[in-house]
Write an enzyme that holds these catalytic residues in place. Sequence first.
Site, mmCIF file in Angstrom:
data_model
loop_
_atom_site.group_PDB
_atom_site.id
_atom_site.type_symbol
_atom_site.label_atom_id
_atom_site.label_comp_id
_atom_site.label_asym_id
_atom_site.label_seq_id
_atom_site.Cartn_x
_atom_site.Cartn_y
_atom_site.Cartn_z
ATOM 1 N N LYS A 133 4.293 8.855 8.948
ATOM 2 C CA LYS A 133 4.066 8.218 10.254
ATOM 3 C C LYS A 133 5.033 8.685 11.360
ATOM 4 O O LYS A 133 4.866 9.786 11.863
ATOM 5 C CB LYS A 133 4.015 6.702 10.092
ATOM 6 C CG LYS A 133 2.820 6.337 9.172
ATOM 7 C CD LYS A 133 2.397 4.907 9.136
ATOM 8 C CE LYS A 133 1.051 4.800 8.414
ATOM 9 N NZ LYS A 133 1.023 3.959 7.244
ATOM 10 N N TYR B 277 0.851 -1.185 0.000
ATOM 11 C CA TYR B 277 0.000 0.000 0.000
ATOM 12 C C TYR B 277 0.885 1.233 0.000
ATOM 13 O O TYR B 277 1.841 1.312 0.771
ATOM 14 C CB TYR B 277 -0.889 0.005 1.238
ATOM 15 C CG TYR B 277 -1.757 1.248 1.381
ATOM 16 C CD1 TYR B 277 -2.795 1.501 0.491
ATOM 17 C CD2 TYR B 277 -1.541 2.156 2.422
ATOM 18 C CE1 TYR B 277 -3.597 2.627 0.626
ATOM 19 C CE2 TYR B 277 -2.338 3.284 2.566
ATOM 20 C CZ TYR B 277 -3.368 3.519 1.660
ATOM 21 O OH TYR B 277 -4.156 4.642 1.804
ATOM 22 N N ASP C 218 9.310 3.055 -0.130
ATOM 23 C CA ASP C 218 8.230 3.645 0.648
ATOM 24 C C ASP C 218 8.443 3.231 2.102
ATOM 25 O O ASP C 218 8.011 2.168 2.535
ATOM 26 C CB ASP C 218 6.875 3.161 0.125
ATOM 27 C CG ASP C 218 5.720 3.746 0.936
ATOM 28 O OD1 ASP C 218 5.989 4.410 1.967
ATOM 29 O OD2 ASP C 218 4.562 3.539 0.543
#
Length: 429
Positions: free
Chosen positions: A266, A144, A238
Amino acid sequence: MKFKKSQKLYNKGLVNLVGAVNSPVRAFASVGGNPLFIEKAKGSKIIDVDGNSYIDYVLSYGPMILGHRHKKVQKAVTKALKNGYSFGASTENEIKLAKIVCDAFPGMDKVRFVNSGTEAVLSGIRLARAYTGKDKIIKFSGCYHGHQDSLLVAAGSGLATLSLPGSKGVPEGAVKNTLIANYNDLESVKAHFEKHDDIAGVIIEPVGGNMGVVIPQNNFLKDLKELANKNGALLIADEVMTGFRSTFGGAQEVLGVEADITCLGKVIGGGFPVGAYGARNEIMENVAPLGGMYQAGTLSGNPIAMVGGIATLSTLKKQNPYKQFDAVGVEIEEAILSSAQKYGVDVTVNRFGSMMNPFFTNKKVTNFEEAQTSDTKKFAVFFWEMIKNGIFLPPSQFEAWFLSSALTEKNISKTKKALDNALKAVSEM
Ligand SMILES: *Cc1c(COP(=O)(O)O)cnc(C)c1O
Protein backbone atom coordinates in the site's frame (compact mmCIF):
# COMPACT_ATOMS: atom_id res chain seq x y z
CA MET A 1 -26.65 13.52 -8.55
CA LYS A 2 -26.50 11.48 -11.76
CA PHE A 3 -24.67 8.19 -12.27
CA LYS A 4 -25.67 7.68 -15.91
CA LYS A 5 -22.20 7.17 -17.37
CA SER A 6 -21.08 4.94 -14.48
CA GLN A 7 -24.21 2.87 -15.01
CA LYS A 8 -23.47 2.57 -18.73
CA LEU A 9 -19.83 1.56 -18.16
CA TYR A 10 -20.89 -0.92 -15.50
CA ASN A 11 -23.19 -2.68 -17.98
CA LYS A 12 -20.46 -2.64 -20.61
CA GLY A 13 -17.90 -3.90 -18.09
CA LEU A 14 -20.02 -6.91 -17.18
CA VAL A 15 -19.33 -8.46 -20.60
CA ASN A 16 -15.59 -9.06 -20.33
CA LEU A 17 -14.81 -8.35 -16.68
CA VAL A 18 -16.01 -10.34 -13.69
CA GLY A 19 -18.73 -8.22 -12.10
CA ALA A 20 -17.16 -5.26 -13.95
CA VAL A 21 -14.48 -5.02 -11.24
CA ASN A 22 -10.93 -6.31 -10.82
CA SER A 23 -11.21 -6.68 -7.04
CA PRO A 24 -14.43 -7.73 -5.31
CA VAL A 25 -14.18 -5.01 -2.63
CA ARG A 26 -14.89 -2.49 -5.42
CA ALA A 27 -18.28 -4.03 -6.13
CA PHE A 28 -21.17 -2.43 -4.26
CA ALA A 29 -22.49 -5.83 -3.18
CA SER A 30 -23.41 -4.89 0.40
CA VAL A 31 -24.59 -1.31 -0.17
CA GLY A 32 -26.66 -1.92 -3.30
CA GLY A 33 -26.49 0.02 -6.55
CA ASN A 34 -23.63 -0.13 -9.03
CA PRO A 35 -19.97 0.72 -8.58
CA LEU A 36 -18.80 4.18 -9.61
CA PHE A 37 -16.36 4.49 -12.49
CA ILE A 38 -13.61 7.00 -11.85
CA GLU A 39 -12.33 9.53 -14.34
CA LYS A 40 -9.54 11.16 -12.35
CA ALA A 41 -8.40 12.41 -8.96
CA LYS A 42 -6.38 15.28 -7.55
CA GLY A 43 -5.38 16.09 -3.98
CA SER A 44 -8.15 15.20 -1.55
CA LYS A 45 -10.76 14.69 -4.30
CA ILE A 46 -11.84 11.98 -6.68
CA ILE A 47 -14.11 12.56 -9.69
CA ASP A 48 -16.33 9.98 -11.37
CA VAL A 49 -17.14 9.69 -15.09
CA ASP A 50 -20.38 11.64 -14.57
CA GLY A 51 -18.36 14.58 -13.24
CA ASN A 52 -19.42 14.11 -9.60
CA SER A 53 -16.66 15.19 -7.24
CA TYR A 54 -16.10 13.53 -3.85
CA ILE A 55 -13.76 14.03 -0.92
CA ASP A 56 -11.87 10.74 -0.95
CA TYR A 57 -11.61 8.59 2.19
CA VAL A 58 -10.94 5.39 0.22
CA LEU A 59 -7.57 6.55 -1.15
CA SER A 60 -7.22 3.39 -3.21
CA TYR A 61 -7.71 1.44 0.07
CA GLY A 62 -4.80 3.20 1.71
CA PRO A 63 -1.86 3.93 -0.61
CA MET A 64 -2.69 7.56 -1.50
CA ILE A 65 -1.60 9.00 1.85
CA LEU A 66 -0.44 12.29 0.28
CA GLY A 67 -3.67 12.61 -1.67
CA HIS A 68 -3.81 12.07 -5.42
CA ARG A 69 -1.15 13.17 -7.90
CA HIS A 70 1.11 14.89 -5.39
CA LYS A 71 3.34 17.08 -7.52
CA LYS A 72 6.63 15.63 -6.21
CA VAL A 73 5.52 12.10 -7.04
CA GLN A 74 4.09 13.04 -10.42
CA LYS A 75 7.30 14.82 -11.37
CA ALA A 76 9.62 12.02 -10.26
CA VAL A 77 7.62 9.32 -12.03
CA THR A 78 7.24 11.29 -15.25
CA LYS A 79 11.00 11.79 -15.31
CA ALA A 80 11.70 8.11 -14.63
CA LEU A 81 9.47 7.01 -17.51
CA LYS A 82 11.94 8.56 -19.92
CA ASN A 83 14.63 6.07 -18.90
CA GLY A 84 12.61 2.88 -19.44
CA TYR A 85 9.96 0.86 -17.65
CA SER A 86 11.59 -2.42 -16.66
CA PHE A 87 15.05 -3.90 -17.07
CA GLY A 88 15.24 -7.26 -15.33
CA ALA A 89 18.39 -5.99 -13.63
CA SER A 90 19.14 -3.91 -10.55
CA THR A 91 18.83 -0.13 -10.33
CA GLU A 92 20.15 2.36 -7.77
CA ASN A 93 16.63 3.37 -6.76
CA GLU A 94 15.98 -0.11 -5.32
CA ILE A 95 18.86 0.53 -2.90
CA LYS A 96 17.48 3.96 -2.03
CA LEU A 97 13.97 2.69 -1.27
CA ALA A 98 15.42 -0.23 0.69
CA LYS A 99 17.38 2.19 2.89
CA ILE A 100 14.30 4.34 3.56
CA VAL A 101 12.34 1.23 4.57
CA CYS A 102 15.08 -0.36 6.72
CA ASP A 103 15.74 2.97 8.47
CA ALA A 104 12.04 3.26 9.34
CA PHE A 105 11.71 -0.30 10.72
CA PRO A 106 14.49 -1.21 13.20
CA GLY A 107 13.60 -4.91 12.90
CA MET A 108 14.48 -4.90 9.20
CA ASP A 109 18.14 -5.14 8.19
CA LYS A 110 17.28 -6.31 4.71
CA VAL A 111 14.20 -6.11 2.53
CA ARG A 112 12.96 -7.81 -0.65
CA PHE A 113 10.60 -5.90 -2.93
CA VAL A 114 7.63 -7.62 -4.56
CA ASN A 115 4.56 -6.37 -6.44
CA SER A 116 1.68 -6.51 -3.95
CA GLY A 117 0.75 -6.99 -0.33
CA THR A 118 -0.43 -10.51 -1.09
CA GLU A 119 2.99 -11.40 -2.46
CA ALA A 120 4.74 -9.78 0.50
CA VAL A 121 2.76 -11.85 3.01
CA LEU A 122 2.96 -15.16 1.20
CA SER A 123 6.73 -14.70 1.01
CA GLY A 124 6.92 -13.64 4.66
CA ILE A 125 5.10 -16.82 5.65
CA ARG A 126 7.41 -18.94 3.53
CA LEU A 127 10.37 -17.24 5.18
CA ALA A 128 9.07 -17.97 8.68
CA ARG A 129 8.77 -21.64 7.70
CA ALA A 130 12.19 -21.68 6.05
CA TYR A 131 13.87 -20.12 9.08
CA THR A 132 12.16 -22.20 11.80
CA GLY A 133 11.83 -25.44 9.86
CA LYS A 134 8.24 -25.67 11.12
CA ASP A 135 4.97 -25.68 9.19
CA LYS A 136 2.04 -24.24 11.14
CA ILE A 137 0.92 -20.61 11.14
CA ILE A 138 -1.49 -18.95 13.57
CA LYS A 139 -3.72 -16.23 12.12
CA PHE A 140 -6.51 -14.20 13.68
CA SER A 141 -10.15 -14.34 12.76
CA GLY A 142 -11.08 -11.21 10.77
CA CYS A 143 -7.50 -10.41 9.69
CA TYR A 144 -6.88 -10.32 5.96
CA HIS A 145 -3.44 -11.11 4.62
CA GLY A 146 -4.01 -11.13 0.87
CA HIS A 147 -5.59 -13.86 -1.18
CA GLN A 148 -3.04 -16.70 -0.97
CA ASP A 149 -4.64 -20.09 -0.28
CA SER A 150 -3.20 -20.83 3.13
CA LEU A 151 -4.50 -17.64 4.78
CA LEU A 152 -7.86 -17.39 3.07
CA VAL A 153 -9.80 -18.55 6.10
CA ALA A 154 -11.71 -16.26 8.49
CA ALA A 155 -10.29 -13.42 6.42
CA GLY A 156 -12.34 -10.31 7.11
CA SER A 157 -13.88 -7.59 5.01
CA GLY A 158 -14.08 -8.77 1.40
CA LEU A 159 -15.40 -12.13 2.51
CA ALA A 160 -17.59 -10.76 5.31
CA THR A 161 -19.17 -8.29 2.90
CA LEU A 162 -20.01 -11.06 0.48
CA SER A 163 -20.93 -13.43 3.33
CA LEU A 164 -18.47 -16.08 2.13
CA PRO A 165 -17.18 -18.47 4.83
CA GLY A 166 -13.73 -18.75 3.23
CA SER A 167 -13.20 -19.31 -0.44
CA LYS A 168 -14.11 -22.00 -2.91
CA GLY A 169 -11.11 -23.41 -4.73
CA VAL A 170 -8.93 -23.56 -1.63
CA PRO A 171 -8.07 -27.24 -1.02
CA GLU A 172 -8.19 -28.57 2.52
CA GLY A 173 -4.49 -29.36 2.29
CA ALA A 174 -3.69 -25.69 1.77
CA VAL A 175 -5.23 -24.65 5.08
CA LYS A 176 -4.38 -27.68 7.20
CA ASN A 177 -1.40 -25.83 8.66
CA THR A 178 -3.40 -22.69 9.43
CA LEU A 179 -4.64 -22.25 13.01
CA ILE A 180 -7.22 -19.58 13.86
CA ALA A 181 -7.11 -17.47 17.03
CA ASN A 182 -9.23 -14.55 18.25
CA TYR A 183 -7.96 -10.99 18.09
CA ASN A 184 -7.17 -9.54 21.53
CA ASP A 185 -7.42 -13.00 23.08
CA LEU A 186 -3.99 -14.25 24.13
CA GLU A 187 -5.48 -17.40 25.67
CA SER A 188 -6.73 -18.51 22.25
CA VAL A 189 -3.12 -18.30 21.00
CA LYS A 190 -1.72 -20.07 24.06
CA ALA A 191 -4.13 -22.95 23.47
CA HIS A 192 -2.60 -23.54 20.02
CA PHE A 193 0.95 -23.47 21.37
CA GLU A 194 -0.01 -25.97 24.05
CA LYS A 195 -1.39 -28.35 21.46
CA HIS A 196 1.16 -27.95 18.64
CA ASP A 197 4.96 -27.91 18.71
CA ASP A 198 5.44 -27.18 15.00
CA ILE A 199 4.26 -23.56 14.81
CA ALA A 200 6.52 -21.43 12.59
CA GLY A 201 4.88 -18.08 13.17
CA VAL A 202 1.99 -15.94 14.29
CA ILE A 203 0.78 -13.47 11.68
CA ILE A 204 -1.23 -10.44 12.66
CA GLU A 205 -2.40 -7.06 11.46
CA PRO A 206 -0.87 -5.07 14.35
CA VAL A 207 -3.92 -2.86 14.05
CA GLY A 208 -6.83 -4.66 12.44
CA GLY A 209 -8.05 -2.87 9.34
CA ASN A 210 -9.89 -5.50 7.35
CA MET A 211 -12.80 -6.15 9.71
CA GLY A 212 -13.21 -2.44 10.16
CA VAL A 213 -10.62 -0.89 12.47
CA VAL A 214 -9.86 -3.05 15.52
CA ILE A 215 -7.25 -1.89 17.99
CA PRO A 216 -5.03 -4.18 20.08
CA GLN A 217 -6.01 -3.81 23.73
CA ASN A 218 -3.61 -3.43 26.63
CA ASN A 219 -0.30 -5.11 25.76
CA PHE A 220 -1.74 -7.64 23.34
CA LEU A 221 0.98 -7.27 20.71
CA LYS A 222 3.89 -7.24 23.17
CA ASP A 223 2.49 -10.31 24.91
CA LEU A 224 1.99 -12.01 21.57
CA LYS A 225 5.60 -11.42 20.54
CA GLU A 226 6.85 -12.80 23.85
CA LEU A 227 4.59 -15.85 23.64
CA ALA A 228 5.58 -16.62 20.04
CA ASN A 229 9.32 -16.29 20.66
CA LYS A 230 9.14 -18.32 23.87
CA ASN A 231 7.71 -21.14 21.77
CA GLY A 232 10.30 -20.86 19.00
CA ALA A 233 7.90 -19.12 16.60
CA LEU A 234 8.25 -15.78 14.82
CA LEU A 235 5.94 -12.79 15.05
CA ILE A 236 5.01 -11.71 11.52
CA ALA A 237 3.58 -8.19 11.40
CA ASP A 238 1.41 -7.66 8.36
CA GLU A 239 1.85 -3.89 8.10
CA VAL A 240 0.60 -3.74 4.51
CA MET A 241 -2.08 -1.28 5.67
CA THR A 242 -0.43 0.30 8.72
CA GLY A 243 3.16 0.65 7.48
CA PHE A 244 4.04 4.35 7.00
CA ARG A 245 0.41 5.11 7.91
CA SER A 246 0.10 4.64 11.69
CA THR A 247 3.33 6.58 11.81
CA PHE A 248 6.43 6.44 9.61
CA GLY A 249 7.67 3.31 11.38
CA GLY A 250 4.24 1.71 11.25
CA ALA A 251 2.06 0.34 14.03
CA GLN A 252 5.11 -1.38 15.51
CA GLU A 253 6.64 1.99 16.33
CA VAL A 254 3.42 3.30 17.89
CA LEU A 255 2.88 0.13 19.92
CA GLY A 256 6.53 -0.35 20.87
CA VAL A 257 6.87 -3.85 19.41
CA GLU A 258 9.49 -5.17 17.02
CA ALA A 259 8.24 -7.99 14.82
CA ASP A 260 10.55 -10.73 13.54
CA ILE A 261 9.27 -10.41 9.97
CA THR A 262 7.48 -7.35 8.60
CA CYS A 263 5.31 -7.25 5.47
CA LEU A 264 4.57 -3.99 3.68
CA GLY A 265 2.51 -2.77 0.74
CA LYS A 266 0.00 0.00 0.00
CA VAL A 267 1.66 3.30 1.13
CA ILE A 268 5.15 2.00 0.30
CA GLY A 269 4.39 2.36 -3.42
CA GLY A 270 2.27 5.52 -3.15
CA GLY A 271 -0.21 4.13 -5.69
CA PHE A 272 2.24 2.03 -7.71
CA PRO A 273 2.41 -1.74 -7.26
CA VAL A 274 5.01 -2.34 -4.54
CA GLY A 275 5.09 -4.79 -1.68
CA ALA A 276 8.00 -5.74 0.56
CA TYR A 277 9.01 -8.15 3.28
CA GLY A 278 11.99 -7.83 5.54
CA ALA A 279 13.63 -8.97 8.76
CA ARG A 280 16.94 -9.14 10.62
CA ASN A 281 19.97 -10.32 8.62
CA GLU A 282 20.00 -13.77 10.24
CA ILE A 283 16.45 -14.37 8.94
CA MET A 284 16.75 -12.67 5.54
CA GLU A 285 19.89 -14.67 4.76
CA ASN A 286 17.56 -17.62 4.12
CA VAL A 287 16.18 -15.94 0.99
CA ALA A 288 17.66 -16.79 -2.44
CA PRO A 289 20.26 -15.98 -3.70
CA LEU A 290 21.79 -15.95 -0.17
CA GLY A 291 19.80 -18.95 1.08
CA GLY A 292 17.57 -21.82 0.11
CA MET A 293 14.17 -20.13 0.21
CA TYR A 294 13.13 -19.35 -3.34
CA GLN A 295 11.13 -16.23 -4.18
CA ALA A 296 11.36 -14.25 -7.41
CA GLY A 297 9.57 -11.72 -9.63
CA THR A 298 9.90 -10.48 -13.23
CA LEU A 299 8.67 -6.98 -12.32
CA SER A 300 9.88 -6.90 -8.71
CA GLY A 301 11.61 -3.63 -7.82
CA ASN A 302 10.11 -2.11 -10.95
CA PRO A 303 11.97 1.14 -11.69
CA ILE A 304 8.84 3.28 -12.04
CA ALA A 305 7.25 1.84 -8.89
CA MET A 306 10.50 2.35 -6.95
CA VAL A 307 10.58 6.03 -7.91
CA GLY A 308 6.90 6.39 -6.93
CA GLY A 309 7.73 4.83 -3.57
CA ILE A 310 10.82 6.96 -2.94
CA ALA A 311 9.00 10.19 -3.83
CA THR A 312 6.01 9.26 -1.67
CA LEU A 313 7.98 8.18 1.39
CA SER A 314 10.49 11.05 1.29
CA THR A 315 7.66 13.59 0.95
CA LEU A 316 5.78 11.86 3.76
CA LYS A 317 8.83 11.95 6.01
CA LYS A 318 9.26 15.67 5.40
CA GLN A 319 5.55 16.45 5.87
CA ASN A 320 5.32 14.34 9.02
CA PRO A 321 1.50 14.62 8.95
CA TYR A 322 0.85 12.17 11.79
CA LYS A 323 -0.05 14.76 14.45
CA GLN A 324 -2.32 16.45 11.94
CA PHE A 325 -3.91 13.06 11.13
CA ASP A 326 -4.70 12.59 14.81
CA ALA A 327 -6.27 16.04 15.10
CA VAL A 328 -8.39 15.56 11.97
CA GLY A 329 -9.28 12.03 13.08
CA VAL A 330 -10.50 13.27 16.46
CA GLU A 331 -12.56 15.97 14.77
CA ILE A 332 -14.31 13.50 12.46
CA GLU A 333 -14.75 10.95 15.23
CA GLU A 334 -16.39 13.55 17.48
CA ALA A 335 -18.63 14.71 14.65
CA ILE A 336 -19.87 11.15 14.11
CA LEU A 337 -20.51 10.59 17.81
CA SER A 338 -22.31 13.88 18.40
CA SER A 339 -24.59 13.50 15.35
CA ALA A 340 -25.25 9.87 16.25
CA GLN A 341 -26.27 10.94 19.74
CA LYS A 342 -28.43 13.77 18.37
CA TYR A 343 -30.41 11.35 16.18
CA GLY A 344 -30.32 8.37 18.57
CA VAL A 345 -28.25 6.09 16.30
CA ASP A 346 -26.10 3.38 17.94
CA VAL A 347 -22.53 3.84 16.76
CA THR A 348 -19.10 2.73 17.96
CA VAL A 349 -16.13 4.52 16.40
CA ASN A 350 -12.73 2.84 16.30
CA ARG A 351 -9.77 4.94 15.24
CA PHE A 352 -6.00 4.50 15.14
CA GLY A 353 -4.34 7.63 13.75
CA SER A 354 -5.49 8.05 10.15
CA MET A 355 -7.47 4.80 10.01
CA MET A 356 -11.00 4.83 11.35
CA ASN A 357 -14.60 3.81 10.87
CA PRO A 358 -17.92 3.79 12.66
CA PHE A 359 -19.63 0.48 13.40
CA PHE A 360 -23.42 0.57 13.56
CA THR A 361 -23.62 -1.29 16.85
CA ASN A 362 -23.95 -0.45 20.54
CA LYS A 363 -21.16 -2.94 21.39
CA LYS A 364 -17.49 -2.26 21.88
CA VAL A 365 -15.60 -3.72 18.90
CA THR A 366 -12.36 -5.50 19.81
CA ASN A 367 -12.57 -8.57 17.55
CA PHE A 368 -14.28 -9.94 14.44
CA GLU A 369 -17.27 -11.37 16.27
CA GLU A 370 -18.06 -8.00 17.83
CA ALA A 371 -17.56 -6.23 14.49
CA GLN A 372 -20.17 -8.52 13.02
CA THR A 373 -22.83 -7.25 15.42
CA SER A 374 -22.98 -4.16 13.16
CA ASP A 375 -26.14 -3.37 11.24
CA THR A 376 -25.02 -3.47 7.59
CA LYS A 377 -28.42 -2.21 6.36
CA LYS A 378 -27.85 0.98 8.30
CA PHE A 379 -24.39 1.24 6.82
CA ALA A 380 -25.84 0.97 3.29
CA VAL A 381 -28.20 3.91 3.89
CA PHE A 382 -25.38 5.87 5.49
CA PHE A 383 -23.02 5.11 2.59
CA TRP A 384 -25.36 6.38 -0.13
CA GLU A 385 -26.26 9.50 1.81
CA MET A 386 -22.52 10.24 2.11
CA ILE A 387 -22.12 9.74 -1.65
CA LYS A 388 -24.98 12.16 -2.30
CA ASN A 389 -23.21 14.63 -0.01
CA GLY A 390 -19.98 14.34 -1.97
CA ILE A 391 -18.04 11.94 0.28
CA PHE A 392 -16.44 8.77 -1.10
CA LEU A 393 -16.20 5.94 1.47
CA PRO A 394 -15.38 2.25 1.08
CA PRO A 395 -18.65 0.47 0.16
CA SER A 396 -18.56 -1.85 3.15
CA GLN A 397 -19.17 -1.72 6.91
CA PHE A 398 -15.98 -3.76 7.36
CA GLU A 399 -13.46 -1.50 5.64
CA ALA A 400 -11.34 1.24 7.21
CA TRP A 401 -11.61 4.88 6.09
CA PHE A 402 -8.30 6.60 5.44
CA LEU A 403 -7.14 10.19 5.83
CA SER A 404 -4.77 11.89 3.40
CA SER A 405 -2.51 14.84 4.14
CA ALA A 406 -4.25 16.69 1.28
CA LEU A 407 -7.44 17.20 3.33
CA THR A 408 -8.30 20.89 3.87
CA GLU A 409 -10.29 22.62 6.62
CA LYS A 410 -13.05 23.14 4.06
CA ASN A 411 -13.07 19.42 3.21
CA ILE A 412 -13.43 18.57 6.89
CA SER A 413 -16.36 20.90 7.53
CA LYS A 414 -18.08 19.53 4.42
CA THR A 415 -17.48 16.02 5.74
CA LYS A 416 -18.99 16.91 9.13
CA LYS A 417 -22.11 18.29 7.48
CA ALA A 418 -22.41 15.15 5.35
CA LEU A 419 -22.02 12.94 8.42
CA ASP A 420 -24.84 14.80 10.14
CA ASN A 421 -27.13 14.38 7.12
CA ALA A 422 -26.23 10.71 6.73
CA LEU A 423 -26.80 9.84 10.39
CA LYS A 424 -30.12 11.67 10.26
CA ALA A 425 -31.06 9.53 7.24
CA VAL A 426 -30.12 6.40 9.19
CA SER A 427 -32.35 7.46 12.09
CA GLU A 428 -35.26 7.90 9.67
CA MET A 429 -34.98 4.39 8.15
C1 LIG B 1 -4.42 -4.91 1.47
C2 LIG B 1 -3.83 -5.86 2.40
C3 LIG B 1 -3.15 -7.01 1.95
C4 LIG B 1 -3.09 -7.41 0.50
O1 LIG B 1 -2.41 -6.47 -0.28
P1 LIG B 1 -2.67 -6.46 -1.86
O2 LIG B 1 -1.74 -5.41 -2.37
O3 LIG B 1 -4.12 -6.14 -2.04
O4 LIG B 1 -2.33 -7.82 -2.38
C5 LIG B 1 -2.54 -7.81 2.88
N1 LIG B 1 -2.59 -7.51 4.19
C6 LIG B 1 -3.23 -6.43 4.66
C7 LIG B 1 -3.22 -6.13 6.12
C8 LIG B 1 -3.88 -5.58 3.78
O5 LIG B 1 -4.54 -4.52 4.27
